[in-house]
Design a protein around this motif. Structure first.
Motif, PDB file in Angstrom:
ATOM      1  N   ILE A  94       0.863  -1.183   0.000  1.00 29.78           N
ATOM      2  CA  ILE A  94       0.000   0.000   0.000  1.00 29.78           C
ATOM      3  C   ILE A  94       0.897   1.229   0.000  1.00 29.78           C
ATOM      4  O   ILE A  94       1.726   1.399   0.895  1.00 29.78           O
ATOM      5  CB  ILE A  94      -0.935   0.004   1.220  1.00 29.78           C
ATOM      6  CG1 ILE A  94      -1.827  -1.241   1.199  1.00 29.78           C
ATOM      7  CG2 ILE A  94      -1.775   1.275   1.248  1.00 29.78           C
ATOM      8  CD1 ILE A  94      -2.752  -1.361   2.376  1.00 29.78           C
ATOM      9  N   ASP A  95       0.744   2.074  -1.015  1.00 32.84           N
ATOM     10  CA  ASP A  95       1.645   3.215  -1.175  1.00 32.84           C
ATOM     11  C   ASP A  95       0.931   4.292  -1.986  1.00 32.84           C
ATOM     12  O   ASP A  95       0.182   3.972  -2.909  1.00 32.84           O
ATOM     13  CB  ASP A  95       2.923   2.771  -1.907  1.00 32.84           C
ATOM     14  CG  ASP A  95       4.110   3.673  -1.627  1.00 32.84           C
ATOM     15  OD1 ASP A  95       4.017   4.886  -1.914  1.00 32.84           O
ATOM     16  OD2 ASP A  95       5.133   3.166  -1.130  1.00 32.84           O
ATOM     17  N   ASN A  96       1.166   5.552  -1.631  1.00 33.93           N
ATOM     18  CA  ASN A  96       0.595   6.636  -2.445  1.00 33.93           C
ATOM     19  C   ASN A  96       1.594   7.151  -3.484  1.00 33.93           C
ATOM     20  O   ASN A  96       1.285   8.082  -4.230  1.00 33.93           O
ATOM     21  CB  ASN A  96       0.099   7.787  -1.560  1.00 33.93           C
ATOM     22  CG  ASN A  96       1.232   8.546  -0.879  1.00 33.93           C
ATOM     23  OD1 ASN A  96       2.400   8.124  -0.915  1.00 33.93           O
ATOM     24  ND2 ASN A  96       0.903   9.657  -0.249  1.00 33.93           N
ATOM     25  N   PHE A  97       2.793   6.563  -3.525  1.00 29.29           N
ATOM     26  CA  PHE A  97       3.822   6.869  -4.516  1.00 29.29           C
ATOM     27  C   PHE A  97       4.302   8.314  -4.446  1.00 29.29           C
ATOM     28  O   PHE A  97       4.757   8.883  -5.447  1.00 29.29           O
ATOM     29  CB  PHE A  97       3.339   6.527  -5.936  1.00 29.29           C
ATOM     30  CG  PHE A  97       3.035   5.070  -6.117  1.00 29.29           C
ATOM     31  CD1 PHE A  97       4.046   4.149  -6.292  1.00 29.29           C
ATOM     32  CD2 PHE A  97       1.727   4.617  -6.078  1.00 29.29           C
ATOM     33  CE1 PHE A  97       3.776   2.798  -6.435  1.00 29.29           C
ATOM     34  CE2 PHE A  97       1.429   3.268  -6.223  1.00 29.29           C
ATOM     35  CZ  PHE A  97       2.458   2.354  -6.400  1.00 29.29           C
ATOM     36  N   SER A  98       4.229   8.928  -3.263  1.00 31.81           N
ATOM     37  CA  SER A  98       4.769  10.282  -3.120  1.00 31.81           C
ATOM     38  C   SER A  98       6.290  10.271  -3.183  1.00 31.81           C
ATOM     39  O   SER A  98       6.900  11.176  -3.765  1.00 31.81           O
ATOM     40  CB  SER A  98       4.290  10.915  -1.810  1.00 31.81           C
ATOM     41  OG  SER A  98       4.722  10.146  -0.701  1.00 31.81           O
ATOM     42  N   THR A  99       6.926   9.272  -2.587  1.00 30.24           N
ATOM     43  CA  THR A  99       8.377   9.105  -2.709  1.00 30.24           C
ATOM     44  C   THR A  99       8.737   7.713  -3.203  1.00 30.24           C
ATOM     45  O   THR A  99       9.875   7.485  -3.611  1.00 30.24           O
ATOM     46  CB  THR A  99       9.083   9.371  -1.364  1.00 30.24           C
ATOM     47  OG1 THR A  99       8.555   8.501  -0.357  1.00 30.24           O
ATOM     48  CG2 THR A  99       8.895  10.812  -0.923  1.00 30.24           C
ATOM     49  N   GLY A 100       7.802   6.767  -3.150  1.00 25.24           N
ATOM     50  CA  GLY A 100       8.031   5.444  -3.711  1.00 25.24           C
ATOM     51  C   GLY A 100       7.853   5.454  -5.218  1.00 25.24           C
ATOM     52  O   GLY A 100       7.449   6.456  -5.812  1.00 25.24           O
TER      53      GLY A 100
END
Length: 329
Positions: free
Chosen positions: A34-40
């Protein structure tokens, strides 16, 4: 972890993606990132669908988490993880460390799952005790430029401990020291990718202060091994995970130069405010409780890191997505 269903918050990040891969290799029944991809990055997860037991969900964990079915483990790897990221995203860093951590704990409580908090050596601040043992409370400036990350992580540890005492959640806390390896971002401000990027571009090394400040660098596979062992243990106290080999930033620059070659010089810049002067973990507890210690040498780890960055940067035009913003760590 064989046969377990596992949720990894922040699974698209540097550490999170390596953890997802390791859990799948160990035979997890399913791993849900689960990730919002702000830094991932989605690129970090590109190879994982081959396992057939992997899901990637785009979600900001500061909003409630809803996962159908049983969950055995929740790993909280979610947070901007460098001083540069957290200074650019200060409110987001505080929110993910508070609301995000609590939403992960609520999921673990409702599913009767083990919750592992990936904390950090930053909770020690600019330490007055050396090396740093888990009993040390730290020396943190609560209003300084680094405070949003340091205090978010300290609050996260307090929240995890409160949920263990109040709700009986099975919790683990890992205090991770400087970690490096493939899937880092050249532009994230950590010193290893900064030096690697500068070496690959034939630039001089940027060193803050006189370079005498020390750090201890642990290769990513060693840290992931420690996280898995901690999750499987019954240890509820914080555990340092890092490499006790301490070196100055100037020594690191020389190590990078030796591995890569070239004639990069060192350019000195002013030392940022609240820059920690010394960092070295005391890993006695990890050795005793987890039978863990790092074994990948800095030289071996740098070779793998260089190989990965050469591969990914060869697919881009120079500096594309990897323009370097210098930062101290």
């Amino acid at each position: 972890m064989t046969g377990k269903r596992i949720v990894v918050l922040g699974g698209a990040g540097f550490l999170g993606s390596h953890l997802c891969e390791r859990l799948l290799e160990d035979g997890a029944a399913e791993v849900i990132s689960i990730d919002n991809f702000s830094t991932g990055s989605e690129r970090n997860l590109a190879e994982l669908p081959r396992f057939g037991r992997f899901q990637s969900l785009r979600h900001d964990i500061t909003a409630p988490l809803h996962i159908r079915g049983p969950v055995d483990y929740v790993f909280n790897m979610a947070s901007p993880a460098s001083p540069l990221d957290s200074m650019q995203l200060p409110i987001e860093t505080l929110r993910v460390g508070s609301l995000g951590t609590e939403n992960g704990l609520l999921l673990a409580r409702d599913k009767d799952a083990v919750f592992l908090q990936a904390s950090t050596s930053e909770i020690y601040g600019n330490p007055l005790v050396h090396p740093q043992r888990e009993e040390y409370w730290g020396n943190v400036n609560p209003t300084g430029p680094r405070s949003c990350y340091e205090e978010a992580r300290r609050y996260g540890e307090a929240l995890v401990s409160a949920y263990r005492r109040t709700h009986g959640v099975q919790t683990r806390i890992a205090r991770i020291f400087n970690t490096y390896g493939p899937r880092m971002r050249l532009e994230d401000g950590h010193v290893v990718p900064t030096f690697v990027g500068q070496a690959l571009r034939g630039e001089d090394f940027t060193v803050f202060g006189d370079g005498s400040q020390t750090r201890s660098f642990c290769y990513v596979s060693d840290v992931i091994e420690g996280l898995v062992r901690l999750a499987l243990s019954d240890c509820t106290e914080p555990v340092n995970l890092g490499n006790p080999r301490e070196m100055t930033i100037l020594q690191l620059a020389e190590a990078v130069r030796q591995v890569h070659g070239g004639s990069s010089r060192v350019l000195f810049q002013p030392l940022p405010r609240d820059e920690p002067r010394q960092r070295r973990p005391d890993i006695t507890r990890a050795r005793m409780v987890l039978d863990w210690e790092p074994y990948v040498s800095l030289e071996e780890g740098l070779l793998s890191t260089f190989a990965w960055f050469r591969k990914v940067t060869s697919r881009r035009t120079p500096r594309h997505e990897d323009g370097l913003a210098s930062a101290p760590l």
